[in-house]
Scaffold this motif. Sequence first.
Motif, PDB file in Angstrom:
ATOM      1  N   CYS A  47       0.826  -1.209   0.000  1.00  0.00           N
ATOM      2  CA  CYS A  47       0.000   0.000   0.000  1.00  0.00           C
ATOM      3  C   CYS A  47       0.856   1.253   0.000  1.00  0.00           C
ATOM      4  N   CYS A  48       2.143   1.113   0.299  1.00  0.00           N
ATOM      5  CA  CYS A  48       3.013   2.281   0.343  1.00  0.00           C
ATOM      6  C   CYS A  48       3.306   2.815  -1.058  1.00  0.00           C
ATOM      7  N   GLU A  49       3.220   1.985  -2.070  1.00  0.00           N
ATOM      8  CA  GLU A  49       3.479   2.413  -3.436  1.00  0.00           C
ATOM      9  C   GLU A  49       2.267   3.077  -4.076  1.00  0.00           C
ATOM     10  N   ASP A  50       1.122   3.008  -3.434  1.00  0.00           N
ATOM     11  CA  ASP A  50      -0.110   3.579  -3.967  1.00  0.00           C
ATOM     12  C   ASP A  50      -0.193   5.030  -3.527  1.00  0.00           C
ATOM     13  N   LYS A  51       0.155   5.955  -4.427  1.00  0.00           N
ATOM     14  CA  LYS A  51       0.252   7.346  -4.002  1.00  0.00           C
ATOM     15  C   LYS A  51      -1.102   8.032  -3.867  1.00  0.00           C
ATOM     16  N   HIS A  52      -2.151   7.478  -4.405  1.00  0.00           N
ATOM     17  CA  HIS A  52      -3.482   8.072  -4.262  1.00  0.00           C
ATOM     18  C   HIS A  52      -4.340   7.339  -3.242  1.00  0.00           C
ATOM     19  N   HIS A  53      -3.780   6.383  -2.521  1.00  0.00           N
ATOM     20  CA  HIS A  53      -4.479   5.584  -1.510  1.00  0.00           C
ATOM     21  C   HIS A  53      -5.718   4.902  -2.092  1.00  0.00           C
ATOM     22  N   ARG A  54      -5.633   4.515  -3.352  1.00  0.00           N
ATOM     23  CA  ARG A  54      -6.770   3.875  -4.011  1.00  0.00           C
ATOM     24  C   ARG A  54      -7.015   2.482  -3.458  1.00  0.00           C
ATOM     25  N   LYS A  55      -5.936   1.731  -3.193  1.00  0.00           N
ATOM     26  CA  LYS A  55      -6.096   0.369  -2.661  1.00  0.00           C
ATOM     27  C   LYS A  55      -6.717   0.388  -1.269  1.00  0.00           C
ATOM     28  N   LEU A  56      -6.292   1.335  -0.449  1.00  0.00           N
ATOM     29  CA  LEU A  56      -6.861   1.462   0.891  1.00  0.00           C
ATOM     30  C   LEU A  56      -8.332   1.835   0.814  1.00  0.00           C
ATOM     31  N   ALA A  57      -8.683   2.721  -0.114  1.00  0.00           N
ATOM     32  CA  ALA A  57     -10.080   3.135  -0.245  1.00  0.00           C
ATOM     33  C   ALA A  57     -10.957   1.985  -0.719  1.00  0.00           C
ATOM     34  N   ILE A  58     -10.462   1.187  -1.647  1.00  0.00           N
ATOM     35  CA  ILE A  58     -11.250   0.049  -2.134  1.00  0.00           C
ATOM     36  C   ILE A  58     -11.380  -1.011  -1.051  1.00  0.00           C
ATOM     37  N   CYS A  59     -10.296  -1.281  -0.338  1.00  0.00           N
ATOM     38  CA  CYS A  59     -10.366  -2.268   0.749  1.00  0.00           C
ATOM     39  C   CYS A  59     -11.280  -1.794   1.864  1.00  0.00           C
ATOM     40  N   SER A  60     -11.287  -0.495   2.137  1.00  0.00           N
ATOM     41  CA  SER A  60     -12.162   0.005   3.195  1.00  0.00           C
ATOM     42  C   SER A  60     -13.619  -0.023   2.762  1.00  0.00           C
ATOM     43  N   THR A  61     -13.869   0.071   1.471  1.00  0.00           N
ATOM     44  CA  THR A  61     -15.240  -0.046   0.984  1.00  0.00           C
ATOM     45  C   THR A  61     -15.713  -1.495   1.068  1.00  0.00           C
ATOM     46  N   VAL A  62     -14.856  -2.428   0.690  1.00  0.00           N
ATOM     47  CA  VAL A  62     -15.231  -3.839   0.664  1.00  0.00           C
ATOM     48  C   VAL A  62     -15.158  -4.462   2.056  1.00  0.00           C
ATOM     49  N   CYS A  63     -14.077  -4.213   2.778  1.00  0.00           N
ATOM     50  CA  CYS A  63     -13.849  -4.882   4.055  1.00  0.00           C
ATOM     51  C   CYS A  63     -14.163  -4.013   5.263  1.00  0.00           C
ATOM     52  N   GLY A  64     -14.687  -2.854   5.053  1.00  0.00           N
ATOM     53  CA  GLY A  64     -14.975  -1.963   6.169  1.00  0.00           C
ATOM     54  C   GLY A  64     -16.398  -1.469   6.101  1.00  0.00           C
ATOM     55  N   CYS A  65     -16.618  -0.356   6.714  1.00  0.00           N
ATOM     56  CA  CYS A  65     -17.920   0.309   6.676  1.00  0.00           C
ATOM     57  C   CYS A  65     -18.052   0.931   5.286  1.00  0.00           C
TER      58      CYS A  65
END
Length: 128
Positions: A47-65
């Motif tokens: 996730c450190c290579e993702d400069k727009h935090h897109r992976k974190l946002a997608i994971c938080s949509t799928v695996c989070g609230c």
Amino acid sequence: MSDSSQTCVKVEEELPLNVVAGSGDALNDDSNRQKPSSPGWSKAFSCCEDKHHRKLAICSTVCGCCCIGCVALINSAKAEETENPVKAEKYLRKAKKFGIISVVTFISILAAIPALLGLISYLLTLYD
């Protein structure tokens, strides 16, 4: 019929054997070489290579609230599209913040469910 003669030229060319999968389309290209990586997680999953935090946002949509994760995904998309670096940095901070909040909220809800079930069963045994 035409008077022009057609000639066939046979070109023999030696192609080197490429041992890396997917590297056959660019021969002798130094920018296409793979860098040696350390054992363990690949950089593709970092996730450190993702400069727009897109992976974190997608994971938080799928695996989070999902409602908070959607806000993180929208801010991530705005950060990518914005050409103003100050606004882009603001959107990146929001995307990261909402992504982390979404995952932490989901984990806390999952942790609270067994505790609440235990409390309810304890209250029901006191009632009897």
